[in-house]
Design an enzyme around this catalytic site. Structure first.
Site, PDB file in Angstrom:
ATOM      1  N   LYS A  69       0.801  -1.230   0.000  1.00  0.00           N
ATOM      2  CA  LYS A  69       0.000   0.000   0.000  1.00  0.00           C
ATOM      3  C   LYS A  69       0.840   1.290   0.000  1.00  0.00           C
ATOM      4  O   LYS A  69       0.457   2.269  -0.625  1.00  0.00           O
ATOM      5  CB  LYS A  69      -0.964   0.003   1.187  1.00  0.00           C
ATOM      6  CG  LYS A  69      -2.139  -0.962   1.006  1.00  0.00           C
ATOM      7  CD  LYS A  69      -3.058  -0.900   2.224  1.00  0.00           C
ATOM      8  CE  LYS A  69      -4.443  -1.418   1.880  1.00  0.00           C
ATOM      9  NZ  LYS A  69      -5.403  -1.144   2.967  1.00  0.00           N
ATOM     10  N   ASP A 105     -10.255   3.365   1.863  1.00  0.00           N
ATOM     11  CA  ASP A 105     -10.575   2.641   3.107  1.00  0.00           C
ATOM     12  C   ASP A 105     -11.432   3.492   4.058  1.00  0.00           C
ATOM     13  O   ASP A 105     -12.405   3.001   4.635  1.00  0.00           O
ATOM     14  CB  ASP A 105      -9.290   2.207   3.828  1.00  0.00           C
ATOM     15  CG  ASP A 105      -8.597   1.053   3.128  1.00  0.00           C
ATOM     16  OD1 ASP A 105      -9.290   0.248   2.472  1.00  0.00           O
ATOM     17  OD2 ASP A 105      -7.364   0.950   3.235  1.00  0.00           O
TER      18      ASP A 105
END
Ligand code: ATR
Length: 274
Positions: A69, A105
């Site tokens: 990420k 997210d």
């Protein structure tokens, strides 16, 4: 180079456990999109070259999961404000050769809570845990207008580092004193791995929580964690963690495949059964 089939996938290492192909496959089928979404296993040392190869080959983009990420954000040509603020990307969009990084997210977290409960965003939020998930959630709560974040973590230093980056709204509470952070809270969030199958439960005294404080957990195996069971026993509104996974996928699907997809019970059932 453009292809007829719209292609996307999920990078990770390992990535076999990912539910994303099921999730995007469900939407591709539902909306009749001529597209594909596949697992993209890539070792850390191969990740960047694999991303560039697919971008050059006309793929639409990809999701990115552990451990890529942060690398996904740093290799991108452009990044959304939220990806930069969170310091990591979970969604890459290939835009005519340019690689754009996003982080959905926190969006997924907020959308899930809003869809599943009468959450009052004008009250303090209590966050347990200070890992990568907590960072995205805290940032999105501040964006959504939460007046105060009460952050508690077993390792206090880690909470302090997060608070330093996201201040001034974050207040640290000692882990041993964590129940005190629930006083007057509108939202209580478990972002630790406690309560996951095979892990010990999260021990949290809920007696000072207001009766309408929403309890939510990012753990979704099991769907109803011991923490959520305890919250239900006190009649608090409860939101399980599966919806965060489903909602975080929406912006990527829309960018790659051109349809804004919906999260509904049929999708939940398919993912739960997988
Ligand atoms: P992620 O980045 O995906 O959120 P992580 O970095 O592994 O995951 O973070 C896991 C969180 O669960 C951390 O807040 C961790 O606390 P520490 O920072 O003290 O490690 C928390 N956690 C894991 N096991 C725990 C336990 N037994 N008791 C309390 N907290 C725990």
């Amino acid at each position: 180079m453009s292809e007829k089939i719209l292609r996307a996938g999920v990078f990770g290492w390992p990535v076999e456990h990912s539910k994303s192909p099921k999730l995007h496959g469900f939407w591709l089928n539902r909306y009749g999109v001529d597209g594909s979404y596949v697992l993209l296993p890539a070792r850390p040392e191969d990740f960047e070259s694999e991303v560039r190869r697919l971008a050059a080959a006309g793929w639409r983009g990809a999701n990115v999961t552990i451990p890529h990420k942060e690398a996904a954000l740093s290799l991108a040509d452009r990044a959304t404000d939220r990806a930069r603020a969170i310091g990591a990307a979970n969604t890459l969009i290939f835009d005519e050769g340019e690689i754009v990084a996003d982080n959905t997210d926190g969006f997924g977290f907020i959308e899930n809570v809003r869809a599943g409960s009468p959450w009052r965003s004008d009250r303090p939020a209590a966050i347990l845990g200070a890992g990568g998930a907590a960072r995205a959630i805290i940032w999105s709560l501040i964006e959504a207008g939460a007046p105060e974040i009460r952050l508690t973590n077993r390792t206090r230093d880690r909470a302090m580092r997060l608070a330093d980056e996201l201040r001034p709204k974050v207040r640290i509470i000692d882990w041993d004193d964590r129940a005190s952070g629930l006083d007057g809270a509108g939202l209580i969030v478990n972002t630790t791995s406690l309560g996951m199958t095979g892990q010990p439960p999260l021990e949290l005294d809920l007696s000072v929580a207001p009766p309408d404080a929403v309890a939510t957990d990012i753990v979704y195996t099991p769907l109803i964690t011991p923490f959520l069971t305890a919250a239900r026993a006190r009649d608090l509104p409860v939101v399980d963690g599966l919806g965060m996974l489903l909602h975080q996928a929406r912006p990527g699907f829309e960018a790659w495949f051109g349809v804004a997809p919906e999260v509904d019970d049929a999708l939940r059932e398919v993912i739960l059964a997988s």
